[in-house]
Design a protein around this motif. Structure first.
Motif, short mmCIF file in Angstrom:
data_model
loop_
_atom_site.label_atom_id
_atom_site.label_comp_id
_atom_site.label_asym_id
_atom_site.label_seq_id
_atom_site.Cartn_x
_atom_site.Cartn_y
_atom_site.Cartn_z
N ASP A 127 0.82 -1.22 0.00
CA ASP A 127 0.00 0.00 0.00
C ASP A 127 0.85 1.26 0.00
N GLY A 128 2.18 1.09 -0.08
CA GLY A 128 3.08 2.24 -0.09
C GLY A 128 3.49 2.70 1.28
N SER A 133 5.17 8.56 2.50
CA SER A 133 4.68 7.29 1.96
C SER A 133 3.36 7.52 1.25
N THR A 134 2.83 6.44 0.66
CA THR A 134 1.50 6.51 0.06
C THR A 134 0.51 5.69 0.88
N ASN A 177 -1.49 6.49 3.01
CA ASN A 177 -2.80 7.11 3.23
C ASN A 177 -3.52 7.43 1.93
N LEU A 178 -2.96 6.92 0.80
CA LEU A 178 -3.58 7.19 -0.49
C LEU A 178 -4.30 5.96 -1.01
N LEU A 181 -4.54 3.79 -4.01
CA LEU A 181 -3.73 3.54 -5.20
C LEU A 181 -4.52 2.79 -6.26
N ILE A 189 1.97 -1.02 -4.81
CA ILE A 189 3.39 -0.74 -4.90
C ILE A 189 4.14 -2.07 -4.99
N TRP A 201 12.19 6.61 -4.35
CA TRP A 201 11.08 6.44 -5.26
C TRP A 201 10.31 5.18 -4.88
N ALA A 210 4.67 1.47 -8.66
CA ALA A 210 3.50 0.59 -8.61
C ALA A 210 3.50 -0.34 -9.82
N PHE A 244 6.13 7.42 -7.42
CA PHE A 244 5.87 8.34 -6.31
C PHE A 244 7.22 8.74 -5.74
N PHE A 261 9.74 11.00 -3.02
CA PHE A 261 9.79 11.53 -1.65
C PHE A 261 11.21 12.02 -1.37
#
Length: 703
Positions: A538-539, A552-553, A555-556, A558, A562, A575, A578, A584, A586
């Protein structure tokens, strides 16, 4: 005979009992790159490594066939000059090189009794077809069945069934004339009347030896000479002729009241004893072994007090194949080059082979370079016409360059031929079949590790094996790995976030005791090796040690999960990628493009950065590689790499070379495919035929 100070010439049994152990690899392939477009791996063969037009310069390792024990390596292990492995006893040396065997004693189960009632029969090949002339080293010689004794006796073949006439004289040169003293004697045998050594007369110096000398005839009626002597006297004479007895004085105080080097002498003695006990009468049916091309046996020439002591201390000890009563054919060679060649025994790293503790105790054949002229190759292979190129098309996958050469192709103006690396080495008088063309690029990559879902780790090239989780019962499967910056260790990560550390990889923590929202799919190390990140599907990102959390992702929502992460060169960002190719960024990780808007037909399974982190490649499951940013300048496939069309399962992972001008990809079945300047060092599929596991990752080791 010795061909350089302190080691033996490579020796093998006759061809009828040799073992090859060669494994074939696939050929190379060609890749094309269109700037700004995906890089697609094409299944077109190319020359694996074309030779220069005038000379071929080869770099290589080792001297001899490399099967079983390396003599220089065994000395390195005995003296502790073995990359930190420490001093080995002779039993530990033997166990290391002769896997699948156990040290046993003849006559005590499971070992069989000694052959020939405790004697060895040696064919003295320099006397083939000649009369046997023998003298006593001290006193006179006698012949069973003939009452006369004399300073010298001569046996002359006169009929079938090993019938000889016997003559006597005053010495080797027939002083006083040869006088017949017996006729039609079957296989006459000469011994010293005082029970001491006998001499085999030769045009040069006579050969002094223990036991007796007999004249025999082969099944085709040719005269042959054999020396029959007690086993322990035989090995006391062979061992110091194979590796110097003076090695036993090296290394300071060790076990058994001798210096550590004596452990090598004892290992050599056991190997020599096992080798001859493994094949009774295996040399032509009339002898157990021979004195020149089987094991080096010059009679008592090299016998010393230390060689006698090594035979006494290991009396009767042999290597027996596990679960049997069969003595192993313990072949050995001067120098393995750093990795034994496999075959009857598992191939193993030989960390002692690079021993160099003084000018006189320094393996000259761990590394070597040779220049072959075109005329020399033409002379060895006239069918070529004029030589034009040499292409290595198969290696065994163990060690530097991708291992020993299994197969190569020579091309000339009149055609081409394919042959084994060992045949080529023999024809051109190379020291071994472990070689490569000089000047080939490495991209700063010295090797790589491949890891499997069960925690197994496979090492190739210069990548050292530090251990694995393959023998553990895992809560969850391993999903990836990361190596330390110096290549001195690595981490494995499981889908529950459990971390396993090996070598100099330090454990900084894990999520193994947490309940995760989604499984972990990969990990990455910080540039200094002082920490690592893990990423979930889930990132969600988890940081440990000096690895900082940059976002991170988790909370997104997708579109696709990932599948991996890559840190920037300075470790101040990363990086995430997915399966639809979405990227993504950071921290200081720059965005160079993605496939998120145009998802590929085959899912993305991983990514790897270019040099300096100015771009990245993505790997799709079908082998397609997408390039972004500075990750554009990619060359043709690396010499010797298998065809991507031979991939038997989806691709799973990608690792770039240190200079960012190449990469290696691996499929689930364990095949590796190298591109650009990333060398091909072999793979699981070629070294483990029938491998049924699941490969999940690959990590490169620095050169």
């Amino acid at each position: 005979m010795a061909v350089f100070p302190g080691a033996r010439s490579p020796r093998r049994r006759p061809a009828s009992v040799r073992r090859s152990g060669w494994r074939a690899c696939a050929a190379a392939l060609f890749a094309t790159l269109v700037v700004g477009a995906p890089l697609t791996l094409m299944a077109t063969e190319v020359s694996a490594a074309a030779a220069p037009s005038t000379n071929v310069v080869l770099v290589g390792h080792g001297y001899g066939h490399g099967i079983g024990m390396g003599q220089w390596g065994s000395l390195g292990y005995a003296l502790g000059d073995d990359a930190g492995a420490g001093n080995y006893t002779y039993g530990e040396i033997l166990s290391h090189f002769y896997g699948g065997t156990t040290l046993e004693t003849l006559g005590a189960a499971p070992a069989p009794p000694s052959i020939n009632g405790g004697d060895v029969i040696v064919a003295m090949t320099e006397n083939n077809g000649d009369d046997l002339i023998a003298t006593a080293a001290s006193g006179t010689a006698s012949v069973a069945g003939v009452t006369t004794t004399a300073p010298a006796v001569l046996f002359h073949l006169v009929g079938p069934g090993s019938l000889y006439d016997v003559y006597v004289s005053g010495g080797c040169a027939g002083q006083g004339g040869w006088q017949v003293t017996g006729t039609n004697i079957t296989e006459p045998t000469a011994v010293a009347t005082n029970g001491g050594p006998v001499d085999l007369c030769q045009p040069g110096p006579s050969i002094e030896m223990h036991g007796s000398l007999s004249a025999v005839a082969t099944s085709t009626g040719l005269a042959r000479t054999v020396n029959t002597l007690p086993l322990e006297q035989y090995v006391a004479d062979v061992a110091p002729s194979e590796s110097p007895s003076t090695w036993g004085t090296l290394g300071g105080a060790g076990p058994q009241g001798e210096n550590w080097g004596f452990q090598q002498s004892e290992a050599q003695t056991v190997a020599a004893r096992s080798y001859v006990e493994a094949n009774p009468l295996g040399y032509g049916g009339y002898a157990d072994t021979c004195d020149q091309s089987c094991q080096s046996y010059p009679g008592m020439q090299n016998e010393t007090a230390l060689s006698i002591l090594a035979a006494q201390d290991t009396a009767g000890q042999v290597m027996v194949i596990n679960g049997t009563s069969t003595v192993a054919t313990t072949e050995y060679s001067s120098s393995s080059g750093g990795y034994s060649s496999g075959g009857q025994f598992p191939a193993v790293v030989d960390a002692g082979d690079a021993i160099c503790i003084s000018g006189s105790v320094c393996n000259p054949n761990h590394d070597w370079t040779v220049t072959l002229s075109d005329p020399a190759i033409d002379a060895a292979y006239p069918v070529l016409g004029s030589f034009s190129s040499l292409d290595v098309t198969g290696r065994n996958g163990d060690g530097d360059f991708g291992g020993r050469v299994d197969q190569l192709t020579l091309t000339g103006t009149a055609g081409s031929i394919t042959l084994t690396g060992s045949a080529f080495a023999a024809a051109l008088n190379l020291k071994s079949n472990w070689f490569a063309l000089a000047g080939q690029p490495s991209g700063g990559t010295g090797g790589y590790w491949i890891d499997a879902s069960n925690g197994g780790v496979f090492s190739f090239g210069g990548a050292t094996f530090y251990g694995s989780a393959g023998n553990l019962v895992l809560n969850k499967p391993v999903v990836g790995m990361a190596s330390t910056p110096d290549g001195g260790g690595y981490w494995l990560v499981a889908s529950d976030g459990g971390v396993f550390s090996f070598g100099d990889a330090i454990f900084y923590g894990s999520t193994g005791n947490l309940v995760l929202n989604k499984p972990v799919v990969g990990m990455a190390s910080t540039p200094d090796g002082g920490g690592y990140w893990m990423v979930a599907s889930d990132g969600g990102v988890f940081s440990f040690g000096d690895a900082r959390f940059y976002g991170s992702t988790g909370n997104l929502l997708l579109n696709k999960p990932i599948v991996g992460m890559v840190p920037t060169a300075d470790g101040h960002g990363y990086w995430l990628v997915a399966s639809d190719g979405g990227i993504f960024t950071f921290g200081d990780a720059a965005f160079y493009g993605s496939l998120g808007g145009t998802p590929p037909a085959s899912p993305v399974v991983g990514m790897t950065p270019s040099a300096g982190g100015d771009g990245y490649w993505m790997l799709e499951a079908d082998g397609t590689v997408e390039a972004f940013g500075g990750a554009l300048l990619t060359a043709a496939p690396e010499a010797g790499s298998p065809l991507i069309s031979s991939a038997g399962s989806p691709l799973t992972s990608i690792a770039s070379s240190a200079d960012g001008l190449g990469y290696v990809v691996v499929d689930r079945g364990g095949q590796a495919f190298s591109f650009g300047d990333a060398p091909y060092f072999g793979d699981v599929a070629s070294t483990e035929p029938g491998y049924s596991g699941s490969v999940v990752g690959i990590a490169a080791s620095p050169a």
